[in-house]
Design a protein around this motif. Structure first.
Motif, PDB file in Angstrom:
ATOM      1  N   UNK A   1     -56.128 -22.443 -61.364  1.00  0.00           N
ATOM      2  CA  UNK A   1     -56.135 -22.873 -59.967  1.00  0.00           C
ATOM      3  C   UNK A   1     -56.308 -21.642 -59.080  1.00  0.00           C
ATOM      4  N   UNK A   2     -57.454 -21.513 -58.471  1.00  0.00           N
ATOM      5  CA  UNK A   2     -57.804 -20.282 -57.768  1.00  0.00           C
ATOM      6  C   UNK A   2     -57.070 -20.104 -56.433  1.00  0.00           C
ATOM      7  N   UNK A   3     -57.182 -21.078 -55.529  1.00  0.00           N
ATOM      8  CA  UNK A   3     -56.680 -20.861 -54.175  1.00  0.00           C
ATOM      9  C   UNK A   3     -55.160 -20.964 -54.083  1.00  0.00           C
ATOM     10  N   UNK A   4     -54.542 -21.634 -55.044  1.00  0.00           N
ATOM     11  CA  UNK A   4     -53.082 -21.732 -55.049  1.00  0.00           C
ATOM     12  C   UNK A   4     -52.462 -20.701 -55.982  1.00  0.00           C
ATOM     13  N   UNK A   5     -53.262 -20.194 -56.924  1.00  0.00           N
ATOM     14  CA  UNK A   5     -52.853 -19.321 -58.025  1.00  0.00           C
ATOM     15  C   UNK A   5     -52.043 -20.116 -59.043  1.00  0.00           C
ATOM     16  N   UNK A   6     -52.160 -19.728 -60.309  1.00  0.00           N
ATOM     17  CA  UNK A   6     -51.441 -20.399 -61.382  1.00  0.00           C
ATOM     18  C   UNK A   6     -52.375 -21.097 -62.350  1.00  0.00           C
ATOM     19  N   UNK A   7     -51.848 -21.414 -63.514  1.00  0.00           N
ATOM     20  CA  UNK A   7     -52.581 -22.108 -64.575  1.00  0.00           C
ATOM     21  C   UNK A   7     -51.773 -23.328 -64.981  1.00  0.00           C
ATOM     22  N   UNK A   8     -52.439 -24.466 -65.135  1.00  0.00           N
ATOM     23  CA  UNK A   8     -51.758 -25.668 -65.598  1.00  0.00           C
ATOM     24  C   UNK A   8     -52.379 -26.151 -66.905  1.00  0.00           C
ATOM     25  N   UNK A   9     -51.594 -26.911 -67.659  1.00  0.00           N
ATOM     26  CA  UNK A   9     -52.075 -27.589 -68.848  1.00  0.00           C
ATOM     27  C   UNK A   9     -51.906 -29.082 -68.648  1.00  0.00           C
ATOM     28  N   UNK A  10     -52.974 -29.842 -68.828  1.00  0.00           N
ATOM     29  CA  UNK A  10     -52.989 -31.274 -68.535  1.00  0.00           C
ATOM     30  C   UNK A  10     -53.110 -32.080 -69.826  1.00  0.00           C
ATOM     31  N   UNK A  11     -52.220 -33.023 -70.005  1.00  0.00           N
ATOM     32  CA  UNK A  11     -52.289 -33.955 -71.125  1.00  0.00           C
ATOM     33  C   UNK A  11     -53.423 -34.951 -70.872  1.00  0.00           C
ATOM     34  N   UNK A  12     -54.369 -35.027 -71.790  1.00  0.00           N
ATOM     35  CA  UNK A  12     -55.546 -35.867 -71.543  1.00  0.00           C
ATOM     36  C   UNK A  12     -55.206 -37.351 -71.508  1.00  0.00           C
ATOM     37  N   UNK A  13     -54.220 -37.769 -72.285  1.00  0.00           N
ATOM     38  CA  UNK A  13     -53.888 -39.199 -72.348  1.00  0.00           C
ATOM     39  C   UNK A  13     -53.285 -39.694 -71.045  1.00  0.00           C
ATOM     40  N   UNK A  14     -52.351 -38.932 -70.492  1.00  0.00           N
ATOM     41  CA  UNK A  14     -51.652 -39.378 -69.295  1.00  0.00           C
ATOM     42  C   UNK A  14     -52.177 -38.760 -68.010  1.00  0.00           C
ATOM     43  N   UNK A  15     -52.856 -37.622 -68.126  1.00  0.00           N
ATOM     44  CA  UNK A  15     -53.275 -36.883 -66.936  1.00  0.00           C
ATOM     45  C   UNK A  15     -52.174 -36.034 -66.338  1.00  0.00           C
ATOM     46  N   UNK A  16     -50.994 -36.086 -66.930  1.00  0.00           N
ATOM     47  CA  UNK A  16     -49.856 -35.357 -66.395  1.00  0.00           C
ATOM     48  C   UNK A  16     -49.889 -33.881 -66.730  1.00  0.00           C
ATOM     49  N   UNK A  17     -49.256 -33.086 -65.868  1.00  0.00           N
ATOM     50  CA  UNK A  17     -49.168 -31.645 -66.087  1.00  0.00           C
ATOM     51  C   UNK A  17     -47.984 -31.353 -67.002  1.00  0.00           C
ATOM     52  N   UNK A  18     -48.261 -30.805 -68.172  1.00  0.00           N
ATOM     53  CA  UNK A  18     -47.201 -30.496 -69.144  1.00  0.00           C
ATOM     54  C   UNK A  18     -46.976 -29.002 -69.292  1.00  0.00           C
ATOM     55  N   UNK A  19     -47.751 -28.209 -68.560  1.00  0.00           N
ATOM     56  CA  UNK A  19     -47.599 -26.755 -68.568  1.00  0.00           C
ATOM     57  C   UNK A  19     -47.944 -26.235 -67.183  1.00  0.00           C
ATOM     58  N   UNK A  20     -47.122 -25.323 -66.674  1.00  0.00           N
ATOM     59  CA  UNK A  20     -47.431 -24.689 -65.394  1.00  0.00           C
ATOM     60  C   UNK A  20     -47.022 -23.221 -65.450  1.00  0.00           C
ATOM     61  N   UNK A  21     -48.022 -22.347 -65.435  1.00  0.00           N
ATOM     62  CA  UNK A  21     -47.789 -20.906 -65.314  1.00  0.00           C
ATOM     63  C   UNK A  21     -47.942 -20.584 -63.833  1.00  0.00           C
ATOM     64  N   UNK A  22     -46.880 -20.206 -63.144  1.00  0.00           N
ATOM     65  CA  UNK A  22     -46.877 -20.164 -61.679  1.00  0.00           C
ATOM     66  C   UNK A  22     -47.485 -18.890 -61.093  1.00  0.00           C
ATOM     67  N   UNK A  23     -47.654 -18.859 -59.774  1.00  0.00           N
ATOM     68  CA  UNK A  23     -48.186 -17.673 -59.093  1.00  0.00           C
ATOM     69  C   UNK A  23     -47.326 -16.427 -59.239  1.00  0.00           C
TER      70      UNK A  23
END
Length: 371
Positions: A212-234
């Motif tokens: 995520x460029x403008x907010x900073x951080x990296x997320x991991x998304x579960x394809x089945x649910x679309x939910x964020x299961x990982x968040x590496x923050x700014x």
């Protein structure tokens, strides 16, 4: 012409092969699709020699890769993509082709709303970032950023996966799965694109990694649910690019560092992150930190011998470091030109040798190559 001195600063400092320690380097061949090279794509050997060349009908929108079958996957700048906002012409691709070493196009797909990264998956599918206007009222909930006008349209990321028939098999819309209050835009960025997914990969668990460029951080998304299961923050990364899932379960990322907290100068680094703990377990930065910096683009690739191939995009500088952080190879792109369109020149002025991402390959991945 009033002087015989080359007025392109980067070229004046030297181009082509700068340094090479063959005993310490992983070796191989580097695929380069310069942003302003009019569709020319180069495969360069460790000595700086061009070993193979493609000429595509469109300039690179983003980058090129070598696919498992030895063909090239090319991300071209779509000729009819709408001009969504000021930087769009620099950022979009949207015209994808699979091309043989001889230049024959064997697969083609278009999405004029594509921007930044795309991942050619092992099953032949294409995973890429696109965007669309956010729903009415949603932009009011997104904190931060700097608006360019009261009626400015905000675009949100839409991640799509298509199969070889060009059929949509998966789609993820940022505004349906992210709480805007949890992902504020940094004041240094505009409000026209949220959260601006500039990098993609899929990890061993099947999660889609998104930078995520403008907010900073990296997320991991579960394809089945679309939910964020990982968040590496700014607090860990600063307006980064190109998350890369490693075989040890870690994530490699190019940490641009535009607005790095606690630093009085901007500098880039490459980080390896353990997603289970959020800890940086390995990093590379120049010992004079601001000597390595690109404000936009960039990527890093972990090589087969444990070294890391790094793309410092804005300066066209490619280099390889060993696990101790010692540079063992360095190459500067010698191809300089302006962007052909006025809109892109506004965002990226001057004669540039920039490149979005570059990738290193072993000879076994290039069975057609005659070295």
């Amino acid at each position: 012409m009033t002087t015989t001195v080359d007025q392109i600063t980067q070229r004046r400092r030297g181009v082509g092969l700068i340094a090479h320690d063959p005993a310490a380097s992983a070796g191989g061949y580097t695929l380069i699709a310069p942003q302003t090279a009019d569709g020319n794509v180069y495969l360069v050997g460790m000595d700086g020699e061009v070993m193979h060349h493609w000429k595509m009908p469109l300039r690179a929108g983003r980058h090129a890769v070598i696919l498992p079958n030895g063909n090239m996957g090319y991300n071209g700048n779509h000729a009819k993509s709408p001009d969504l906002y000021p930087a769009w012409s620099m950022w979009h691709g949207g015209d994808f082709s699979e091309v043989t070493p001889e230049g024959e196009v064997v697969w083609h797909y278009e999405d004029p709303t594509h921007h930044h990264d795309a991942k050619w998956l092992a099953n032949g599918h294409l995973l890429y970032a696109a965007c669309a206007p956010v729903p009415a009222g949603f932009a009011d909930r997104v904190p931060g950023g700097t608006a360019h006008g009261p009626d400015e349209q905000m675009y949100g990321d839409v991640i799509r996966e298509v199969n070889r028939a060009g059929e949509l098999v998966w789609e993820w819309k940022s505004w349906e799965h992210l709480k805007p209050e949890d992902f504020p835009i940094h004041p240094g960025f505009g409000r026209y694109h949220w959260p601006l997914v500039n990098g993609l990969d899929v990890d061993a668990e099947g999660r889609v990694l998104m930078s995520l460029r403008t907010t900073a951080g990296i997320i991991g998304v579960d394809k089945a649910s679309g939910g964020v299961t990982l968040h590496i923050p700014p607090s860990v990364v600063s307006h980064q690019h190109a998350p890369m899932a490693l075989s040890n379960g870690h994530i490699l990322a190019f940490d641009n560092g535009n607005f790095r907290t606690g630093s009085h100068v901007p500098f880039s680094r490459v980080v390896e992150i353990d997603p289970k703990t959020g800890e940086v377990v390995w990093s590379y930065a120049d010992e004079m930190v601001n000597a390595f910096f690109t404000a936009f683009m960039g990527n890093a690739q972990r090589l087969w011998n444990g070294n890391t191939h790094i793309t410092e995009s804005a300066t066209g500088r490619l280099f390889e470091v060993n696990p101790e952080g010692e540079v063992v190879w360095e190459y500067i792109l010698p191809w300089f030109a302006e962007y052909p369109d006025a809109a892109a020149r506004k965002t990226g002025p001057g004669r540039l040798n920039s490149v979005f991402q570059t990738w290193r390959y072993q000879a076994a991945q290039l069975p057609w190559l005659r070295a």
